[in-house]
Motif scaffolding. Structure first.
Motif, PDB file in Angstrom:
ATOM      1  N   GLY A 232     -85.160  31.209   6.190  1.00 48.87           N
ATOM      2  CA  GLY A 232     -84.119  31.115   5.368  1.00 48.87           C
ATOM      3  C   GLY A 232     -83.113  31.944   5.793  1.00 48.87           C
ATOM      4  N   ARG A 233     -83.309  32.905   6.865  1.00 49.21           N
ATOM      5  CA  ARG A 233     -82.311  33.595   7.517  1.00 49.21           C
ATOM      6  C   ARG A 233     -82.027  33.028   8.954  1.00 49.21           C
ATOM      7  N   GLY A 234     -82.524  31.803   9.263  1.00 50.21           N
ATOM      8  CA  GLY A 234     -82.144  31.081  10.345  1.00 50.21           C
ATOM      9  C   GLY A 234     -83.072  31.324  11.511  1.00 50.21           C
ATOM     10  N   VAL A 235     -83.970  31.977  11.469  1.00 45.38           N
ATOM     11  CA  VAL A 235     -84.969  32.218  12.678  1.00 45.38           C
ATOM     12  C   VAL A 235     -85.636  31.057  12.870  1.00 45.38           C
ATOM     13  N   SER A 236     -85.479  30.694  14.274  1.00 38.99           N
ATOM     14  CA  SER A 236     -86.446  29.621  14.654  1.00 38.99           C
ATOM     15  C   SER A 236     -87.880  30.188  15.398  1.00 38.99           C
ATOM     16  N   LEU A 237     -88.943  29.261  15.064  1.00 36.23           N
ATOM     17  CA  LEU A 237     -90.316  29.859  15.416  1.00 36.23           C
ATOM     18  C   LEU A 237     -90.986  28.784  16.145  1.00 36.23           C
ATOM     19  N   GLU A 238     -91.252  29.148  17.732  1.00 38.98           N
ATOM     20  CA  GLU A 238     -91.785  28.286  18.540  1.00 38.98           C
ATOM     21  C   GLU A 238     -93.416  28.669  18.464  1.00 38.98           C
ATOM     22  N   LYS A 239     -94.079  27.795  17.950  1.00 42.03           N
ATOM     23  CA  LYS A 239     -95.560  27.981  17.772  1.00 42.03           C
ATOM     24  C   LYS A 239     -96.463  27.461  18.991  1.00 42.03           C
ATOM     25  N   HIS A 240     -97.856  28.096  19.223  1.00 42.22           N
ATOM     26  CA  HIS A 240     -98.711  27.546  20.122  1.00 42.22           C
ATOM     27  C   HIS A 240     -97.748  27.674  21.532  1.00 42.22           C
ATOM     28  N   ALA A 241     -97.318  28.594  21.873  1.00 38.38           N
ATOM     29  CA  ALA A 241     -96.451  28.915  22.936  1.00 38.38           C
ATOM     30  C   ALA A 241     -96.678  30.013  23.730  1.00 38.38           C
ATOM     31  N   ARG A 242     -97.586  29.898  24.822  1.00 41.39           N
ATOM     32  CA  ARG A 242     -97.785  31.015  25.745  1.00 41.39           C
ATOM     33  C   ARG A 242     -96.757  31.014  26.857  1.00 41.39           C
ATOM     34  N   VAL A 243     -96.202  32.243  26.881  1.00 45.33           N
ATOM     35  CA  VAL A 243     -95.083  32.502  27.652  1.00 45.33           C
ATOM     36  C   VAL A 243     -95.727  32.865  29.214  1.00 45.33           C
ATOM     37  N   GLU A 244     -95.097  32.188  30.079  1.00 45.20           N
ATOM     38  CA  GLU A 244     -95.541  32.165  31.454  1.00 45.20           C
ATOM     39  C   GLU A 244     -94.695  33.276  32.346  1.00 45.20           C
ATOM     40  N   THR A 245     -93.100  32.961  32.140  1.00 49.43           N
ATOM     41  CA  THR A 245     -92.028  33.634  32.772  1.00 49.43           C
ATOM     42  C   THR A 245     -91.217  34.086  31.617  1.00 49.43           C
ATOM     43  N   VAL A 246     -90.203  34.880  32.273  1.00 51.11           N
ATOM     44  CA  VAL A 246     -89.030  35.474  31.555  1.00 51.11           C
ATOM     45  C   VAL A 246     -88.149  35.722  32.418  1.00 51.11           C
ATOM     46  N   THR A 247     -86.991  35.037  32.738  1.00 46.50           N
ATOM     47  CA  THR A 247     -86.228  35.314  33.862  1.00 46.50           C
ATOM     48  C   THR A 247     -84.538  35.524  33.211  1.00 46.50           C
ATOM     49  N   ASN A 248     -84.134  36.795  33.858  1.00 46.59           N
ATOM     50  CA  ASN A 248     -82.609  37.023  33.626  1.00 46.59           C
ATOM     51  C   ASN A 248     -81.809  36.380  34.523  1.00 46.59           C
ATOM     52  N   THR A 249     -81.033  35.415  34.044  1.00 48.61           N
ATOM     53  CA  THR A 249     -80.018  34.607  34.663  1.00 48.61           C
ATOM     54  C   THR A 249     -78.695  35.222  35.220  1.00 48.61           C
ATOM     55  N   GLY A 250     -78.567  36.460  34.626  1.00 44.59           N
ATOM     56  CA  GLY A 250     -77.240  37.146  34.869  1.00 44.59           C
ATOM     57  C   GLY A 250     -76.572  37.433  33.399  1.00 44.59           C
ATOM     58  N   ASP A 251     -76.190  35.953  32.813  1.00 44.73           N
ATOM     59  CA  ASP A 251     -75.718  36.064  31.675  1.00 44.73           C
ATOM     60  C   ASP A 251     -76.359  35.521  30.507  1.00 44.73           C
ATOM     61  N   GLY A 252     -77.688  35.504  30.677  1.00 43.75           N
ATOM     62  CA  GLY A 252     -78.770  35.208  29.562  1.00 43.75           C
ATOM     63  C   GLY A 252     -80.222  35.270  30.112  1.00 43.75           C
ATOM     64  N   VAL A 253     -81.240  34.864  29.545  1.00 42.73           N
ATOM     65  CA  VAL A 253     -82.431  34.567  29.822  1.00 42.73           C
ATOM     66  C   VAL A 253     -83.091  33.436  29.520  1.00 42.73           C
ATOM     67  N   ILE A 254     -83.916  33.065  30.488  1.00 43.13           N
ATOM     68  CA  ILE A 254     -84.880  31.763  30.080  1.00 43.13           C
ATOM     69  C   ILE A 254     -86.377  31.990  29.828  1.00 43.13           C
ATOM     70  N   VAL A 255     -86.882  31.859  28.873  1.00 45.29           N
ATOM     71  CA  VAL A 255     -88.239  31.942  28.704  1.00 45.29           C
ATOM     72  C   VAL A 255     -88.975  30.600  28.708  1.00 45.29           C
ATOM     73  N   ARG A 256     -90.011  30.537  29.637  1.00 47.04           N
ATOM     74  CA  ARG A 256     -90.757  29.453  29.933  1.00 47.04           C
ATOM     75  C   ARG A 256     -92.059  29.645  29.663  1.00 47.04           C
ATOM     76  N   THR A 257     -92.631  28.693  28.923  1.00 44.28           N
ATOM     77  CA  THR A 257     -94.072  28.535  28.273  1.00 44.28           C
ATOM     78  C   THR A 257     -95.001  27.681  29.556  1.00 44.28           C
TER      79      THR A 257
END
Length: 468
Positions: A232-257
């Motif tokens: 109800g507060r607008g939160v998105s939930l990604e389930k069954h998602a095991r994170v492999e990497t998180v990358t700082n792109t300079g102006d944001g991040v990319i989370v890869r599962t």
């Protein structure tokens, strides 16, 4: 009776142990590296709950609109920099207050690190190498040593925190501007708390969960309520998602599962558990047993396998809660000094998740009952029936009680409410003292109050037992 007590670590376990020892005129030295209070006060419990309290102001303002007060209050801006400055100031103040109390009671406080000395020549004492920040290292002999070094955030090899866009939960307070899109990796207690807080602040939030729901180790009904509120507060939930990497792109991040998903955001908080701070303590020199995870193995009075050496808090293998750490520290000292102690009963430990609404629980779980491990009756009472909840425009929450079949002994319960962390005390007292649901039902709660749902649920359990 020990003559010299050395405490390694000044968090809740360490400083509470030191304060307890002074009651018996113990000669106490406490060594702490980062500041009295440790991570619990300076980086974890106190800051996070202060941050959450600030975020909850937005909730109250939004609810004021529901009550017809000043349209637009809920859209008021809140400065993240001001909020974090207050958080840091409160943590520092709490640390200073504890240090002054220790100094007043005669505890020797050393800023630095300590470990067991490589050479342990004595048979009745333990040699501790003290490495102060100022001055040379030296050896101190102790009759009792309490290890209370806490734990640190666990890191993924492919998602190393950089204190800029990829953060541990201890680095959140360095942020000076609101994230545009925050990704929280981890669906446990700490992750859920920060998701809830930032969502309340109006930040777009995505939560990445490795399982099928948030709070996988907590009550399922409570987790469902929280998921509904967060959605109800607008939160998105990604389930069954095991994170492999998180990358700082300079102006944001990319989370890869691991299954190929890519989630783009501005910042990421890594909340994937913790590791005990036991490396570098030279535990092998005194032959203290540890688990595969590095936690020090202790019994319910905080003893290790080595006489005169105790461990407490998150570096031990008991229960990673600040309240438990403090109790472990006190019990360790009392036991070492020959005082009568009651071993910790984990089923009497109340715990809370400081989301909005809060979730608190004590005792057995509903899953244990459903699995047939415990024979108990269950009653769940939604807060929607509570008059005080209606007055406060509360739409979500419940009280759930578990009572032993036949005797009616209260075995546990779950509360989901804005002040669940406060309300759970009555259930904790009841469980600790083996009270029955009749004892609760016959207690008079204030009308109207949220606690009235506790006594009403107890009355329904009594009636249910009469029908069985």
């Amino acid at each position: 009776m020990p003559k010299k007590i050395v405490i390694i670590g000044g968090g809740p376990a360490g400083y509470e142990a030191a304060l307890s020892a002074t009651k018996f005129e113990g000669d106490v030295t406490l060594i702490e590296e980062q500041g009295i209070g440790g991570s619990g006060v300076l980086k974890d419990v106190v800051p996070s709950k202060s941050f959450i309290s600030g975020a909850n102001i937005k909730t109250d303002l939004r609810r004021a609109e529901d009550m017809g007060l000043n349209h637009g209050l809920g859209h008021a801006d809140l400065s993240l920099q001001a909020l974090n400055n207050r958080v840091i100031a409160l943590a520092s103040e709490q640390s200073r207050d504890i240090r002054e109390q220790l100094n007043h009671l005669g505890v020797e406080v050393i800023t630095g690190r300590a470990r067991f000395a490589a050479n342990q020549s004595a048979h009745t004492t333990h040699s501790v190498e003290v490495m102060p920040h100022e001055g040379d290292a030296y050896i101190m002999e102790a009759d009792m040593v309490l290890v209370a070094t806490g734990a640190s955030p666990r890191e993924l090899d492919g998602a190393k925190p950089d204190d800029k866009r990829i953060l541990t939960w201890q680095q959140v307070y360095d942020l000076m501007e609101m994230p545009e899109h925050l990704i929280v990796v981890g669906s446990g207690v700490t992750g859920a708390e920060f998701v809830s807080a930032f969502a309340e602040l109006g930040v777009k939030v995505t939560m990445v969960a490795s399982r099928d729901r948030i709070l996988p180790h907590d009550d399922a009904d409570a987790a469902d309520v929280l998921e509904t509120v967060l959605a109800g507060r607008g939160v998105s939930l990604e389930k069954h998602a095991r994170v492999e990497t998180v990358t700082n792109t300079g102006d944001g991040v990319i989370v890869r599962t691991t299954d190929g998903r890519e989630i783009h955001g501005s910042h990421a908080i890594m909340s994937i558990g913790s590791i005990p701070n036991t490396e570098g303590l030279n535990l092998s020199s005194v032959k203290v047993n540890t688990s595969k995870s590095g936690h020090i193995q202790v019994d319910r009075v905080s003893r290790t396998n080595v006489p005169g050496i105790y461990a407490a808090g998150d570096c031990s293998d008991l229960y990673p809660l600040a309240s438990v750490a403090a109790m472990q520290g006190r019990i360790a000292v009392y036991h070492a000094l020959g005082e009568g102690v009651t071993p910790i009963r984990l089923k009497t430990v109340g715990n809370a998740v400081f989301t909005r609404p809060e979730i608190a629980a004590v005792g057995v779980t509903e899953q244990e009952i459903l699995d047939g491990e415990v024979q108990a009756d269950i009653v769940k009472l939604d807060l929607s029936t509570n008059p005080r909840a209606k007055m406060r425009s509360l739409k979500h929450g419940f009280v759930k009680l578990f009572a032993r079949k036949g005797s009616g002994q209260l075995l546990g319960g779950v509360i989901v409410a804005p002040t669940a962390s406060e309300l759970i005390l009555s259930l904790t007292v009841a469980v600790t003292n083996n009270l029955t649901v009749s004892d609760l039902a016959e207690s008079m709660s204030v009308y109207p109050s949220l606690s009235g749902s506790i006594t009403e649920a107890a009355r329904r359990l009594v009636s249910k037992s009469d029908l069985d």
